[in-house]
Scaffold this motif. Structure first.
Motif, short mmCIF file in Angstrom:
data_model
loop_
_atom_site.label_atom_id
_atom_site.label_comp_id
_atom_site.label_asym_id
_atom_site.label_seq_id
_atom_site.Cartn_x
_atom_site.Cartn_y
_atom_site.Cartn_z
N GLU A 1 9.79 -0.99 -6.90
CA GLU A 1 10.31 -2.44 -7.54
C GLU A 1 8.86 -3.08 -8.30
OE1 GLU A 1 12.16 -6.22 -5.26
OE2 GLU A 1 12.33 -4.86 -4.48
N ASN A 2 8.98 -3.94 -8.86
CA ASN A 2 7.58 -3.83 -9.73
C ASN A 2 6.11 -3.75 -9.91
OD1 ASN A 2 8.83 -6.64 -9.54
ND2 ASN A 2 8.80 -7.22 -7.34
N PRO A 3 6.81 -2.53 -9.97
CA PRO A 3 5.86 -1.56 -10.17
C PRO A 3 4.50 -2.25 -11.90
CG PRO A 3 7.33 -1.32 -12.55
CD PRO A 3 8.37 -2.09 -11.32
N GLN A 4 4.79 -3.41 -11.47
CA GLN A 4 3.33 -3.53 -13.32
C GLN A 4 2.31 -3.81 -12.03
OE1 GLN A 4 6.08 -5.14 -12.38
NE2 GLN A 4 6.09 -6.49 -11.45
N PHE A 5 2.53 -4.39 -10.49
CA PHE A 5 1.15 -4.84 -10.39
C PHE A 5 1.18 -3.45 -8.68
CE2 PHE A 5 4.44 -8.26 -10.33
CZ PHE A 5 3.82 -9.42 -11.18
N GLY A 6 1.99 -2.50 -9.08
CA GLY A 6 1.64 -0.79 -8.31
C GLY A 6 0.49 0.28 -8.80
N THR A 7 0.05 0.90 -7.50
CA THR A 7 -0.75 1.88 -7.86
C THR A 7 -0.84 2.76 -7.63
OG1 THR A 7 -2.61 0.24 -7.84
CG2 THR A 7 -3.94 2.17 -8.01
N VAL A 8 -0.36 4.18 -7.89
CA VAL A 8 0.19 5.57 -8.03
C VAL A 8 -1.61 6.04 -7.36
CG1 VAL A 8 0.85 7.11 -8.72
CG2 VAL A 8 1.84 4.93 -9.33
N TYR A 9 -1.90 6.42 -6.46
CA TYR A 9 -2.66 7.62 -6.00
C TYR A 9 -1.85 8.80 -6.14
CZ TYR A 9 -4.17 3.06 -4.42
OH TYR A 9 -5.01 1.72 -4.56
N LEU A 10 -3.26 9.34 -7.36
CA LEU A 10 -3.12 11.06 -6.78
C LEU A 10 -4.22 11.89 -6.33
CD1 LEU A 10 -1.04 11.65 -10.75
CD2 LEU A 10 -0.41 11.14 -8.37
N LYS A 11 -3.75 12.72 -5.71
CA LYS A 11 -4.74 13.15 -5.06
C LYS A 11 -4.54 14.74 -5.61
CE LYS A 11 -4.90 11.19 -0.35
NZ LYS A 11 -3.17 10.20 -1.01
N LEU A 12 -5.93 15.35 -6.39
CA LEU A 12 -6.46 16.64 -6.88
C LEU A 12 -7.02 17.61 -6.54
CD1 LEU A 12 -6.56 14.32 -10.10
CD2 LEU A 12 -4.95 14.94 -9.37
N ALA A 13 -6.70 18.65 -7.04
CA ALA A 13 -7.14 20.06 -6.85
C ALA A 13 -8.18 20.79 -7.97
CB ALA A 13 -6.30 21.13 -5.74
N LYS B 1 -1.97 0.19 -12.54
CA LYS B 1 -3.16 1.56 -12.86
C LYS B 1 -2.78 3.07 -11.97
CE LYS B 1 -7.99 1.70 -10.87
NZ LYS B 1 -9.25 1.18 -10.50
N VAL B 2 -3.53 4.27 -12.97
CA VAL B 2 -3.19 6.17 -11.88
C VAL B 2 -4.27 5.91 -11.37
CG1 VAL B 2 -2.37 7.60 -11.70
CG2 VAL B 2 -1.22 5.89 -13.57
N GLU B 3 -4.45 5.72 -10.35
CA GLU B 3 -5.93 6.50 -9.27
C GLU B 3 -5.88 7.59 -9.12
OE1 GLU B 3 -10.05 5.42 -8.45
OE2 GLU B 3 -8.16 3.71 -9.24
N PRO B 4 -6.82 8.30 -9.52
CA PRO B 4 -7.38 10.39 -9.36
C PRO B 4 -7.90 10.46 -7.89
CG PRO B 4 -8.92 9.69 -10.89
CD PRO B 4 -7.97 8.31 -10.83
N PRO C 1 3.12 6.25 -4.78
CA PRO C 1 4.81 6.84 -3.82
C PRO C 1 5.28 8.48 -3.97
CG PRO C 1 4.74 4.63 -5.10
CD PRO C 1 3.03 5.73 -5.86
N ARG C 2 5.84 8.53 -2.93
CA ARG C 2 6.74 9.79 -2.86
C ARG C 2 7.52 9.60 -3.99
NH1 ARG C 2 6.10 12.74 1.82
NH2 ARG C 2 4.27 11.81 3.38
N PRO C 3 7.95 10.87 -4.17
CA PRO C 3 9.01 10.65 -5.40
C PRO C 3 10.30 10.55 -5.07
CG PRO C 3 8.39 12.86 -4.68
CD PRO C 3 7.71 11.95 -3.94
N GLY C 4 11.08 10.02 -5.85
CA GLY C 4 12.76 9.63 -5.42
C GLY C 4 13.11 8.39 -5.26
N GLY C 5 11.38 7.58 -4.90
CA GLY C 5 11.56 6.16 -4.06
C GLY C 5 11.74 4.86 -5.42
#
Length: 253
Positions: A225-237, A192-195, A218-222
């Motif tokens: 592992e197992n992205p299918q279980f992870g969520t990305v949090y993006l803070k927007l302006a 999931k990608v969460e705004p 997560p921060r870029p460049g890292g």
């Protein structure tokens, strides 16, 4: 007196033998006339003479060496031994459970191991895929075996058996619009990608596609592992506002 005046009467004739009437003899004659041809025809048919079956053709005779006896006298066919498998099936890329079934049908036993650096057991064969395939000699007599190196279905296969899987790297999406960031993150396979709003006093709209990304986790460049279980949090302006210096700052203090 003339002694020859009265001649003595002639002696009586002998009695005629008794004879049957013609109407009593005819049924026997007719029956005999019918019976004799019928018996003769039956004898000819039973003897298999030419008049009953016709001449025997050469091409109707069984070939030489062919058994002419009854089916019960035919020799029994020898038991056919199962042939050994000609070669192992290609199993790389297949689900471990499916690979086991294919190998068994082809005459092979299967052993498996974790092809990554984790050395995990494969209890749930549906959740593993084959990355490497080698011969494991023979087991259970003459039955050959295959050794399958497997990883979780969501993991990439390592470059070599026993190495760490090459997990993807987190891309940098800061400065992109939210819609563009989602497209960039899609190949990584996140669940999931969460705004979120980068300002504490500005609410996020229902559709945030034109808003820009100020912070990401997560921060870029890292390594992911197992992205299918992870969520990305993006803070927007908002599109008409600059990014704050830190997350959750106030746009209009």
């Amino acid at each position: 007196m003339d002694p020859y005046t009265h001649a003595p009467p002639p002696p009586p004739l002998p009695p005629r033998p008794a004879t049957r009437r013609w109407w009593r003899r005819r049924p026997l004659v007719v029956a005999g006339a019918v019976l004799v041809p019928s018996v003769g025809i039956a004898l000819l048919l039973h003897a298999g003479g030419p008049s009953a079956r016709g001449p025997v053709r050469d091409d109707a005779r069984p070939p030489e060496g062919t058994a002419t006896g009854s089916p019960s006298t035919k020799p029994a066919k020898p038991a056919v031994k199962p042939s050994k498998p000609s070669g192992p099936p290609a199993l790389v890329g297949k689900n471990l459970k499916e690979a086991r079934g294919i190998a068994s049908a082809a005459g092979f036993d299967v052993v498996s191991h974790d092809a990554s650096d984790q050395d995990a057991e494969q209890w749930d064969t549906d959740n593993w895929k084959v990355c490497f395939q080698t011969s494991a000699g023979q087991r259970n007599g003459d039955r050959p075996a295959l050794d399958l190196g497997v990883v979780r279905v969501e993991a990439p296969c390592p470059a070599a058996d026993g190495e760490k899987p090459p997990w993807p790297t987190m891309p940098a999406v800061t400065g992109l619009t939210f819609a563009r960031a989602v497209e960039t993150l899609k190949p990584v396979g996140f669940r999931k990608v969460e705004p979120e709003s980068a300002y504490s006093d500005v609410a996020l709209p229902g559709v945030a596609d034109p808003w820009k990304v100020c912070f990401q986790d997560p921060r870029p460049g890292g390594e992911v592992e197992n992205p299918q279980f992870g969520t990305v949090y993006l803070k927007l302006a908002p599109p008409d506002a600059p990014c704050p210096e830190r997350p959750y700052a106030e746009l209009r203090p």
